[in-house]
Design a protein around this motif. Sequence first.
Motif, PDB file in Angstrom:
ATOM      1  N   LYS A   1      -3.270   2.530  -3.567  1.00 50.46           N
ATOM      2  CA  LYS A   1      -3.684   2.688  -2.178  1.00 50.46           C
ATOM      3  C   LYS A   1      -4.859   1.754  -1.905  1.00 50.46           C
ATOM      4  O   LYS A   1      -5.660   1.467  -2.795  1.00 50.46           O
ATOM      5  CB  LYS A   1      -4.085   4.135  -1.880  1.00 50.46           C
ATOM      6  N   ARG A   2      -4.926   1.309  -0.668  1.00 51.28           N
ATOM      7  CA  ARG A   2      -5.990   0.395  -0.272  1.00 51.28           C
ATOM      8  C   ARG A   2      -6.860   1.049   0.782  1.00 51.28           C
ATOM      9  O   ARG A   2      -6.372   1.654   1.729  1.00 51.28           O
ATOM     10  CB  ARG A   2      -5.393  -0.903   0.274  1.00 51.28           C
ATOM     11  N   GLU A   3      -8.158   0.912   0.602  1.00 45.84           N
ATOM     12  CA  GLU A   3      -9.132   1.364   1.594  1.00 45.84           C
ATOM     13  C   GLU A   3     -10.091   0.205   1.837  1.00 45.84           C
ATOM     14  O   GLU A   3     -10.910  -0.111   0.974  1.00 45.84           O
ATOM     15  CB  GLU A   3      -9.866   2.610   1.110  1.00 45.84           C
TER      16      GLU A   3
ATOM     17  N   HIS B   1      -8.937  -1.426  -3.797  1.00 42.29           N
ATOM     18  CA  HIS B   1      -7.683  -0.793  -4.190  1.00 42.29           C
ATOM     19  C   HIS B   1      -7.958   0.308  -5.204  1.00 42.29           C
ATOM     20  O   HIS B   1      -8.841   0.172  -6.059  1.00 42.29           O
ATOM     21  CB  HIS B   1      -6.715  -1.815  -4.794  1.00 42.29           C
ATOM     22  N   TYR B   2      -7.177   1.381  -5.097  1.00 44.84           N
ATOM     23  CA  TYR B   2      -7.359   2.533  -5.971  1.00 44.84           C
ATOM     24  C   TYR B   2      -6.019   2.947  -6.570  1.00 44.84           C
ATOM     25  O   TYR B   2      -4.970   2.812  -5.934  1.00 44.84           O
ATOM     26  CB  TYR B   2      -7.955   3.714  -5.198  1.00 44.84           C
TER      27      TYR B   2
ATOM     28  N   GLU C   1     -10.773   3.414  -9.309  1.00 40.89           N
ATOM     29  CA  GLU C   1     -10.956   2.199  -8.521  1.00 40.89           C
ATOM     30  C   GLU C   1     -10.585   0.991  -9.370  1.00 40.89           C
ATOM     31  O   GLU C   1     -11.047   0.850 -10.506  1.00 40.89           O
ATOM     32  CB  GLU C   1     -12.394   2.065  -8.034  1.00 40.89           C
TER      33      GLU C   1
ATOM     34  N   ASN D   1       0.835  -1.193   0.000  1.00 43.32           N
ATOM     35  CA  ASN D   1       0.000   0.000   0.000  1.00 43.32           C
ATOM     36  C   ASN D   1       0.876   1.252   0.000  1.00 43.32           C
ATOM     37  O   ASN D   1       1.787   1.385   0.816  1.00 43.32           O
ATOM     38  CB  ASN D   1      -0.896  -0.003   1.247  1.00 43.32           C
TER      39      ASN D   1
END
Length: 224
Positions: A185-187, A191-192, A206, A165
């Motif tokens: 990045k991970r939320e 993942h985005y 996304e 990340n």
Amino acid sequence: MDIYEARIAALAALIGESSLKDFSDRYDITPSHLSQIINGHRRMGERAAANLEAKIGLPPGALVAPSTFSNRAENQPAPHIAGNALPAPAQAGRGRLLPVIGYVRAGEFCEAIDNFQPGDADEWMEAYGPAGPNSFILLVEGHSMDPDFRPGDKVVVDPSAQWENGDYIIAKRARDQAVTLKQIKREGDRHYLYATNPDWPQRIIEMNEEWHICGRVRRKIVEY
């Protein structure tokens, strides 16, 4: 100079001005083993040379038959290493060369399963640090990643390197084979892909099943 002396000379050139300990730590090699080879107390046979190639991230034959690679690297210019790059090997050896490609051909390289050959790229450039067997150098285009990456920058992409990340990665979209450099990045469980340029129109994408991560960016090389 026989083949054993040539292998020691090639390894010494890669170590350059680094201490044996620093070089050993960088590539997870036992310092005493490296010292015995450099000082001629342990013969570097073909199998030992091949094992060191794998440890350091060199293409097959770079230490097994070093003369094969010396002429190809001889006249390459020495660029400035930016960001978190590792120190460059000594200029006498110049280390491993990687193919330099643009975004248009990057999709093909993302699918490669074999080591690249001289005809695969018009330009080859020093890796300046560890890189997996299918690594390549991508020529940055566009302004989506300003100010971290600008047009003309070169980044070393390693398909075999694990990403985490916040890493910079190269991703490819299946429907049009488009390739992009972004920060991942991970939320939660999603993942985005992020563009670091705050003014970029589509700053966040996304990821779904049509996106494939080609590799992690290991370092940036900027030429002046």
